[in-house]
Scaffold this motif. Sequence first.
Motif, PDB file in Angstrom:
ATOM      1  N   GLN A   3       0.827  -1.200   0.000  1.00  0.00           N
ATOM      2  CA  GLN A   3       0.000   0.000   0.000  1.00  0.00           C
ATOM      3  C   GLN A   3       0.858   1.245   0.000  1.00  0.00           C
ATOM      4  O   GLN A   3       1.927   1.275   0.634  1.00  0.00           O
ATOM      5  CB  GLN A   3      -0.896   0.002   1.239  1.00  0.00           C
ATOM      6  N   VAL A   4       0.398   2.265  -0.733  1.00  0.00           N
ATOM      7  CA  VAL A   4       1.079   3.560  -0.771  1.00  0.00           C
ATOM      8  C   VAL A   4       0.038   4.642  -0.543  1.00  0.00           C
ATOM      9  O   VAL A   4      -1.002   4.655  -1.220  1.00  0.00           O
ATOM     10  CB  VAL A   4       1.790   3.784  -2.122  1.00  0.00           C
ATOM     11  N   THR A   5       0.282   5.524   0.415  1.00  0.00           N
ATOM     12  CA  THR A   5      -0.625   6.646   0.671  1.00  0.00           C
ATOM     13  C   THR A   5       0.140   7.950   0.547  1.00  0.00           C
ATOM     14  O   THR A   5       1.368   7.982   0.741  1.00  0.00           O
ATOM     15  CB  THR A   5      -1.264   6.548   2.065  1.00  0.00           C
ATOM     16  N   GLN A   6      -0.582   9.015   0.222  1.00  0.00           N
ATOM     17  CA  GLN A   6       0.056  10.316   0.049  1.00  0.00           C
ATOM     18  C   GLN A   6      -0.733  11.383   0.800  1.00  0.00           C
ATOM     19  O   GLN A   6      -1.955  11.320   0.901  1.00  0.00           O
ATOM     20  CB  GLN A   6       0.149  10.702  -1.436  1.00  0.00           C
ATOM     21  N   SER A   7       0.002  12.352   1.320  1.00  0.00           N
ATOM     22  CA  SER A   7      -0.643  13.486   1.992  1.00  0.00           C
ATOM     23  C   SER A   7       0.169  14.745   1.755  1.00  0.00           C
ATOM     24  O   SER A   7       1.392  14.683   1.568  1.00  0.00           O
ATOM     25  CB  SER A   7      -0.779  13.207   3.496  1.00  0.00           C
ATOM     26  N   PRO A   8      -0.500  15.925   1.738  1.00  0.00           N
ATOM     27  CA  PRO A   8      -1.955  16.056   1.754  1.00  0.00           C
ATOM     28  C   PRO A   8      -2.554  15.657   0.412  1.00  0.00           C
ATOM     29  O   PRO A   8      -1.835  15.439  -0.555  1.00  0.00           O
ATOM     30  CB  PRO A   8      -2.134  17.551   2.037  1.00  0.00           C
ATOM     31  N   GLU A   9      -3.880  15.604   0.380  1.00  0.00           N
ATOM     32  CA  GLU A   9      -4.557  15.300  -0.880  1.00  0.00           C
ATOM     33  C   GLU A   9      -4.394  16.460  -1.857  1.00  0.00           C
ATOM     34  O   GLU A   9      -4.252  16.257  -3.057  1.00  0.00           O
ATOM     35  CB  GLU A   9      -6.030  15.047  -0.587  1.00  0.00           C
ATOM     36  N   ALA A  10      -4.458  17.671  -1.333  1.00  0.00           N
ATOM     37  CA  ALA A  10      -4.296  18.873  -2.149  1.00  0.00           C
ATOM     38  C   ALA A  10      -3.547  19.916  -1.339  1.00  0.00           C
ATOM     39  O   ALA A  10      -3.652  19.956  -0.109  1.00  0.00           O
ATOM     40  CB  ALA A  10      -5.652  19.416  -2.593  1.00  0.00           C
TER      41      ALA A  10
END
Lengths: 107, 109
Positions: A3-10
């Motif tokens: 799994q890969v998550t990113q922040s912030p979305e915008a």
Amino acid sequence: EDQVTQSPEALRLQEGESSSLNCSYTVSGLRGLFWYRQDPGKGPEFLFTLYSAGEEKEKERLKATLTKKESFLHITAPKPEDSATYLCAGTGQNFVFGPGTRLSVLP
Amino acid sequence: EAGVAQSPRYKIIEKRQSVAFWCNPISGHATLYWYQQILGQGPKLLIQFQNNGVVDDSQLPKDRFSAERLKGVDSTLKIQPAKLEDSAVYLCASVNTQYFGPGTRLTVL
């Protein structure tokens, strides 16, 4: 499951206002962490590959760093033309992309 | 150096119709990938080829999606029949996913 998550979305920045984008990963047997830039209506454009914790790479106003759990994309003194979606991807058995961070740099 | 070419750039079809996308990778690049990118999400790997052979198609919905790469060069991705949820951009990439084509935007009505 990888799994890969990113922040912030915008993220909205004023021109010249430095900041960092985060990419957190759980990828078994990570072989590389990739960063891309994607402009609307175009395919992703490769920026960097990082292979081991502590590694850093730079390109113009961008610098990517890697730890054992996350990667950061540092943007120094951004310009409006840096506005884009920035994607990261980890590769173990195969490529797993994060959802991206939409960056807007205002003049 | 020419980039990864894809066609068509846009396609609009009705659900249950069939559609095919074409990709021509950079000359000499043995590895070719097809990705699906739904609006607001990152690309999701559908299939990876090494020359003519399939390396990974674990995320390809094989009941409706098929792909081939004849002679280890061009590749086609087909959807038959299409569903509303197949609306997305289909991206082709080569060389360890370092080079992407412009994508084909599919809209299923």
